[in-house]
Design a protein around this motif. Structure first.
Motif, PDB file in Angstrom:
ATOM      1  N   ARG A  18     -14.694  10.806   4.710  1.00  0.00           N
ATOM      2  CA  ARG A  18     -14.356   9.562   4.011  1.00  0.00           C
ATOM      3  C   ARG A  18     -15.359   8.509   4.430  1.00  0.00           C
ATOM      4  O   ARG A  18     -15.503   8.207   5.603  1.00  0.00           O
ATOM      5  CB  ARG A  18     -12.944   9.129   4.411  1.00  0.00           C
ATOM      6  CG  ARG A  18     -12.516   7.809   3.798  1.00  0.00           C
ATOM      7  CD  ARG A  18     -11.126   7.422   4.270  1.00  0.00           C
ATOM      8  NE  ARG A  18     -11.020   7.368   5.719  1.00  0.00           N
ATOM      9  CZ  ARG A  18     -11.236   6.276   6.446  1.00  0.00           C
ATOM     10  NH1 ARG A  18     -11.576   5.155   5.882  1.00  0.00           N
ATOM     11  NH2 ARG A  18     -11.101   6.312   7.749  1.00  0.00           N
ATOM     12  N   PRO A  19     -16.103   7.935   3.480  1.00  0.00           N
ATOM     13  CA  PRO A  19     -17.104   6.930   3.849  1.00  0.00           C
ATOM     14  C   PRO A  19     -16.465   5.692   4.467  1.00  0.00           C
ATOM     15  O   PRO A  19     -15.371   5.289   4.075  1.00  0.00           O
ATOM     16  CB  PRO A  19     -17.782   6.580   2.521  1.00  0.00           C
ATOM     17  CG  PRO A  19     -17.407   7.649   1.574  1.00  0.00           C
ATOM     18  CD  PRO A  19     -16.102   8.216   2.053  1.00  0.00           C
ATOM     19  N   ALA A  20     -17.138   5.119   5.418  1.00  0.00           N
ATOM     20  CA  ALA A  20     -16.703   3.847   5.991  1.00  0.00           C
ATOM     21  C   ALA A  20     -17.124   2.748   5.035  1.00  0.00           C
ATOM     22  O   ALA A  20     -18.171   2.825   4.403  1.00  0.00           O
ATOM     23  CB  ALA A  20     -17.352   3.639   7.358  1.00  0.00           C
ATOM     24  N   GLY A  21     -16.290   1.712   4.945  1.00  0.00           N
ATOM     25  CA  GLY A  21     -16.625   0.596   4.082  1.00  0.00           C
ATOM     26  C   GLY A  21     -17.305  -0.520   4.846  1.00  0.00           C
ATOM     27  O   GLY A  21     -17.297  -0.553   6.080  1.00  0.00           O
ATOM     28  N   ASP A  22     -17.896  -1.432   4.085  1.00  0.00           N
ATOM     29  CA  ASP A  22     -18.550  -2.590   4.691  1.00  0.00           C
ATOM     30  C   ASP A  22     -17.576  -3.418   5.510  1.00  0.00           C
ATOM     31  O   ASP A  22     -17.930  -3.934   6.570  1.00  0.00           O
ATOM     32  CB  ASP A  22     -19.191  -3.468   3.614  1.00  0.00           C
ATOM     33  CG  ASP A  22     -20.414  -2.810   2.987  1.00  0.00           C
ATOM     34  OD1 ASP A  22     -20.977  -1.879   3.593  1.00  0.00           O
ATOM     35  OD2 ASP A  22     -20.789  -3.246   1.889  1.00  0.00           O
ATOM     36  N   ASP A  23     -16.324  -3.561   5.030  1.00  0.00           N
ATOM     37  CA  ASP A  23     -15.324  -4.343   5.767  1.00  0.00           C
ATOM     38  C   ASP A  23     -15.027  -3.719   7.128  1.00  0.00           C
ATOM     39  O   ASP A  23     -14.908  -4.422   8.121  1.00  0.00           O
ATOM     40  CB  ASP A  23     -14.029  -4.477   4.965  1.00  0.00           C
ATOM     41  CG  ASP A  23     -14.180  -5.377   3.750  1.00  0.00           C
ATOM     42  OD1 ASP A  23     -15.162  -6.152   3.692  1.00  0.00           O
ATOM     43  OD2 ASP A  23     -13.314  -5.302   2.851  1.00  0.00           O
ATOM     44  N   GLU A  24     -14.917  -2.391   7.154  1.00  0.00           N
ATOM     45  CA  GLU A  24     -14.652  -1.703   8.418  1.00  0.00           C
ATOM     46  C   GLU A  24     -15.815  -1.926   9.392  1.00  0.00           C
ATOM     47  O   GLU A  24     -15.597  -2.239  10.566  1.00  0.00           O
ATOM     48  CB  GLU A  24     -14.444  -0.209   8.180  1.00  0.00           C
ATOM     49  CG  GLU A  24     -14.209   0.572   9.472  1.00  0.00           C
ATOM     50  CD  GLU A  24     -14.094   2.072   9.270  1.00  0.00           C
ATOM     51  OE1 GLU A  24     -13.511   2.720  10.151  1.00  0.00           O
ATOM     52  OE2 GLU A  24     -14.603   2.599   8.248  1.00  0.00           O
ATOM     53  N   ARG A 112     -21.103   7.302   8.308  1.00  0.00           N
ATOM     54  CA  ARG A 112     -20.211   7.578   7.170  1.00  0.00           C
ATOM     55  C   ARG A 112     -20.502   6.637   6.001  1.00  0.00           C
ATOM     56  O   ARG A 112     -20.412   7.048   4.839  1.00  0.00           O
ATOM     57  CB  ARG A 112     -18.742   7.471   7.588  1.00  0.00           C
ATOM     58  CG  ARG A 112     -18.283   8.585   8.511  1.00  0.00           C
ATOM     59  CD  ARG A 112     -16.776   8.626   8.704  1.00  0.00           C
ATOM     60  NE  ARG A 112     -16.177   7.362   9.102  1.00  0.00           N
ATOM     61  CZ  ARG A 112     -16.127   6.904  10.347  1.00  0.00           C
ATOM     62  NH1 ARG A 112     -16.655   7.611  11.339  1.00  0.00           N
ATOM     63  NH2 ARG A 112     -15.546   5.750  10.619  1.00  0.00           N
ATOM     64  N   ALA A 113     -20.841   5.382   6.293  1.00  0.00           N
ATOM     65  CA  ALA A 113     -21.129   4.412   5.227  1.00  0.00           C
ATOM     66  C   ALA A 113     -22.340   4.846   4.404  1.00  0.00           C
ATOM     67  O   ALA A 113     -22.458   4.472   3.235  1.00  0.00           O
ATOM     68  CB  ALA A 113     -21.363   3.030   5.821  1.00  0.00           C
TER      69      ALA A 113
END
Length: 174
Positions: A18-24, A112-113
């Motif tokens: 699961r890709p990490a998001g910018d917010d994370e 991940r991002a």
């Protein structure tokens, strides 16, 4: 990695992690900017480690806790329900912090991002490095990273959250 490993890999789908998001990533980076120490002595390691033990025991969490300053181990505690595997996870996650000067969770999130995994893309030996949550840099104001605090035994997001909570409480009490 077997299903019995104490620190689980990121949630996956048939397409991969699961890709990490910018917010994370922003939140993880903000934690590191906020959780900076003025000093870090052997006594500080004992206090932080004892706080982590207390928090883990309150939650009934079977974790191993390790705190290092440079090459010296200042604190270690393996709570009931842990094994030598947890020590190996701490060593691998701590090696990521020492190499990248960022939390092991943030390093993994950055990979991940980009749609990649740390294991496949870092070109580092997975027997020595693990970009899974739970190891956090001990950063001194005006100096930089001087050590690592690490927890192993819970899912990686929970390992990371436990360390962050302990550092927040430790700094608030300081």
């Amino acid at each position: 990695m077997s299903p019995a490993d104490p620190d689980r890999a990121p949630r996956t789908s048939p397409a991969g992690p699961r890709p990490a998001g910018d917010d994370e990533i922003r939140e993880l980076a903000a934690q590191e900017e906020r959780l900076v120490l003025d000093t870090f002595s052997n006594d500080d390691a004992w206090q932080l480690g004892s706080l982590l033990v207390e928090l883990a025991q309150e939650r009934g969490a079977a974790v191993t806790i390790g705190i290092r300053r440079g090459a010296q181990q200042l604190f270690h505690c393996a709570l009931p329900g842990t094994s030598a595997d947890n020590d190996a996870w701490i060593a691998r996650k701590s090696a990521v912090v020492e190499r990248y000067a960022e939390s092991s969770y943030l390093v993994g999130a950055r990979f991940r991002a980009k749609g990649r995994t740390f294991e496949e893309s870092s070109r580092l030996d997975p027997d020595r490095y693990a970009a899974h949550g739970g190891a956090f840099p001990l950063r001194l104001r005006g100096t930089g990273v001087v050590g690592v605090v690490a927890v192993s035994g819970l899912p990686q997001a929970d390992d990371h959250a436990l360390v962050v909570e302990a550092l927040e409480r430790y700094l608030a009490a300081g």
